[in-house]
Design a protein around this motif. Structure first.
Motif, PDB file in Angstrom:
ATOM      1  N   UNK A 119       0.847  -1.227   0.210  1.00 10.59           N
ATOM      2  CA  UNK A 119       0.063  -0.048   0.028  1.00 10.59           C
ATOM      3  C   UNK A 119       0.908   1.440  -0.172  1.00 10.59           C
ATOM      4  N   UNK A 120       2.164   1.162  -0.403  1.00 13.72           N
ATOM      5  CA  UNK A 120       3.114   2.239  -0.324  1.00 13.72           C
ATOM      6  C   UNK A 120       2.320   3.579  -0.941  1.00 13.72           C
ATOM      7  N   UNK A 121       1.877   3.463  -2.168  1.00  8.22           N
ATOM      8  CA  UNK A 121       1.331   4.382  -2.897  1.00  8.22           C
ATOM      9  C   UNK A 121       0.214   5.035  -2.052  1.00  8.22           C
ATOM     10  N   UNK A 122      -0.564   4.392  -1.120  1.00  5.88           N
ATOM     11  CA  UNK A 122      -1.887   4.886  -0.586  1.00  5.88           C
ATOM     12  C   UNK A 122      -1.752   5.124   0.766  1.00  5.88           C
ATOM     13  N   UNK A 123      -0.843   4.541   1.480  1.00  8.03           N
ATOM     14  CA  UNK A 123      -0.821   4.659   2.808  1.00  8.03           C
ATOM     15  C   UNK A 123       0.258   5.447   3.569  1.00  8.03           C
ATOM     16  N   UNK A 124       1.270   6.139   2.795  1.00  7.38           N
ATOM     17  CA  UNK A 124       2.570   6.766   3.392  1.00  7.38           C
ATOM     18  C   UNK A 124       2.064   8.108   3.562  1.00  7.38           C
ATOM     19  N   UNK A 125       2.925   8.771   4.445  1.00 12.24           N
ATOM     20  CA  UNK A 125       2.904  10.192   4.506  1.00 12.24           C
ATOM     21  C   UNK A 125       2.820  10.818   3.212  1.00 12.24           C
ATOM     22  N   UNK A 126       2.289  11.993   3.078  1.00 11.44           N
ATOM     23  CA  UNK A 126       2.559  13.057   1.660  1.00 11.44           C
ATOM     24  C   UNK A 126       3.870  13.663   1.580  1.00 11.44           C
ATOM     25  N   UNK A 127       4.439  13.851   2.782  1.00  8.59           N
ATOM     26  CA  UNK A 127       5.627  14.611   2.678  1.00  8.59           C
ATOM     27  C   UNK A 127       6.725  13.678   2.982  1.00  8.59           C
ATOM     28  N   UNK A 128       7.750  13.343   2.139  1.00  9.80           N
ATOM     29  CA  UNK A 128       8.956  12.415   2.536  1.00  9.80           C
ATOM     30  C   UNK A 128       8.412  11.181   2.411  1.00  9.80           C
ATOM     31  N   UNK A 129       7.520  10.612   1.636  1.00 10.30           N
ATOM     32  CA  UNK A 129       6.780   9.289   1.937  1.00 10.30           C
ATOM     33  C   UNK A 129       7.988   8.300   2.207  1.00 10.30           C
ATOM     34  N   UNK A 130       7.668   7.351   3.065  1.00 15.97           N
ATOM     35  CA  UNK A 130       8.480   6.170   3.384  1.00 15.97           C
ATOM     36  C   UNK A 130       7.610   5.057   3.887  1.00 15.97           C
ATOM     37  N   UNK A 131       8.157   3.780   3.584  1.00 15.09           N
ATOM     38  CA  UNK A 131       7.372   2.834   4.167  1.00 15.09           C
ATOM     39  C   UNK A 131       8.085   2.339   5.396  1.00 15.09           C
ATOM     40  N   UNK A 132       7.318   1.701   6.452  1.00 14.25           N
ATOM     41  CA  UNK A 132       8.000   1.531   7.774  1.00 14.25           C
ATOM     42  C   UNK A 132       7.914   2.499   8.932  1.00 14.25           C
ATOM     43  N   UNK A 133       8.009   2.157  10.106  1.00 17.30           N
ATOM     44  CA  UNK A 133       7.680   2.966  11.269  1.00 17.30           C
ATOM     45  C   UNK A 133       9.075   3.364  11.630  1.00 17.30           C
ATOM     46  N   UNK A 134      10.094   2.932  11.491  1.00 17.11           N
ATOM     47  CA  UNK A 134      11.345   3.507  11.764  1.00 17.11           C
ATOM     48  C   UNK A 134      11.881   4.680  11.161  1.00 17.11           C
ATOM     49  N   UNK A 135      12.368   5.626  11.651  1.00 15.49           N
ATOM     50  CA  UNK A 135      12.933   6.732  10.995  1.00 15.49           C
ATOM     51  C   UNK A 135      14.486   6.451  10.422  1.00 15.49           C
ATOM     52  N   UNK A 136      14.578   7.357   9.356  1.00 14.67           N
ATOM     53  CA  UNK A 136      16.005   6.874   8.893  1.00 14.67           C
ATOM     54  C   UNK A 136      17.231   7.050   9.776  1.00 14.67           C
ATOM     55  N   UNK A 137      17.165   7.880  10.765  1.00 16.44           N
ATOM     56  CA  UNK A 137      18.325   7.838  11.883  1.00 16.44           C
ATOM     57  C   UNK A 137      18.350   6.635  12.397  1.00 16.44           C
ATOM     58  N   UNK A 138      17.359   5.959  12.814  1.00 17.46           N
ATOM     59  CA  UNK A 138      17.096   4.956  13.583  1.00 17.46           C
ATOM     60  C   UNK A 138      17.666   3.690  12.810  1.00 17.46           C
ATOM     61  N   UNK A 139      17.131   3.643  11.543  1.00 13.82           N
ATOM     62  CA  UNK A 139      17.754   2.441  10.474  1.00 13.82           C
ATOM     63  C   UNK A 139      19.210   2.598  10.679  1.00 13.82           C
ATOM     64  N   UNK A 140      19.721   3.627  10.299  1.00 11.85           N
ATOM     65  CA  UNK A 140      21.242   3.779   9.971  1.00 11.85           C
ATOM     66  C   UNK A 140      21.844   3.270  11.342  1.00 11.85           C
ATOM     67  N   UNK A 141      21.525   3.577  12.427  1.00 11.66           N
ATOM     68  CA  UNK A 141      22.098   3.191  13.696  1.00 11.66           C
ATOM     69  C   UNK A 141      21.952   2.017  14.033  1.00 11.66           C
ATOM     70  N   UNK A 142      20.671   1.251  13.654  1.00 13.54           N
ATOM     71  CA  UNK A 142      20.418   0.131  14.213  1.00 13.54           C
ATOM     72  C   UNK A 142      20.127  -1.268  12.882  1.00 13.54           C
ATOM     73  N   UNK A 143      20.595  -0.833  11.937  1.00  9.23           N
ATOM     74  CA  UNK A 143      20.375  -1.618  10.680  1.00  9.23           C
ATOM     75  C   UNK A 143      20.677  -3.125  10.915  1.00  9.23           C
ATOM     76  N   UNK A 144      21.754  -3.562  11.727  1.00  8.11           N
ATOM     77  CA  UNK A 144      22.061  -4.798  11.844  1.00  8.11           C
ATOM     78  C   UNK A 144      20.927  -5.556  12.637  1.00  8.11           C
TER      79      UNK A 144
END
Length: 185
Positions: A119-144
């Motif tokens: 549902x990426x094209x329908x359910x994501x925020x309209x500003x800087x859309x991204x699928x998933x609940x984790x923020x980019x900074x969190x993903x970078x720090x915790x990707x492993x």
């Protein structure tokens, strides 16, 4: 890298960002391996790949004559590790799609930082859309720490920027590579 100005997409808008003009090459990836031996074929943890990691390489040597070809047989985990080592990150799906018209297209699928969401094209925020609940900074720090499921998104292989694929982050294949991005702020 090239600056992609802030702008609209069919699914919303994105802030300005930088993106590599081409996927990461074998030679660039080899340099990363020399500095981060834990990502070399003999040392990478099983949880970060499916057994075919860098399958076309001989130990730490890429295929002869292919230094400037996109690195392939790379998992999402390995792509994330490289991107962070380079001081960058993987692009979001929206960034990848926004940049598609000005970046060189190669016949490979490219990892994005996002989860895959039907549902990426329908359910994501309209500003800087991204699928998933984790923020980019969190993903970078915790990707492993990311589970091997849910699946991650790959984009395009081919002429249509809306082509999408889903795959577990430890999977690799002969046509899976990546390019890096950075926020412009």
């Amino acid at each position: 890298m090239i600056l992609i100005p802030a702008g609209r997409l069919d699914i919303g808008s994105v802030d300005a960002f930088y993106i590599d003009t081409r996927p990461v090459t074998n030679l660039e990836y080899q340099q990363f391996l020399f500095e981060k031996p834990q990502w070399q074929k003999p040392h990478i943890e099983d949880m970060f790949h499916d057994g075919d990691y860098l399958l076309n390489w001989d130990r730490n040597d890429y295929p002869k004559g292919k230094a400037d070809h996109p690195v392939v047989y790379v998992s999402w985990f390995a792509a994330m590790a490289y991107a962070l080592w380079a001081g960058k990150r993987l692009p979001t799906e929206a960034e990848w799609e926004k940049a598609y018209g000005v970046i060189k297209n190669y016949p490979i699928w490219e990892w994005c930082i996002d989860l895959y969401d039907d549902d990426f094209f329908f359910a994501t925020p309209r500003k800087n859309p991204r699928a998933g609940t984790n923020e980019i900074g969190w993903l970078a720090a915790n990707f492993t720490d990311i589970e091997t499921l849910p699946v991650r998104a790959l984009r395009s292989k081919g002429i249509f920027p809306t082509n999408r694929l889903l795959l577990a982050p430890k999977n690799t294949l002969y046509e899976y590579g990546f390019r890096c991005a950075q926020s412009a702020d």
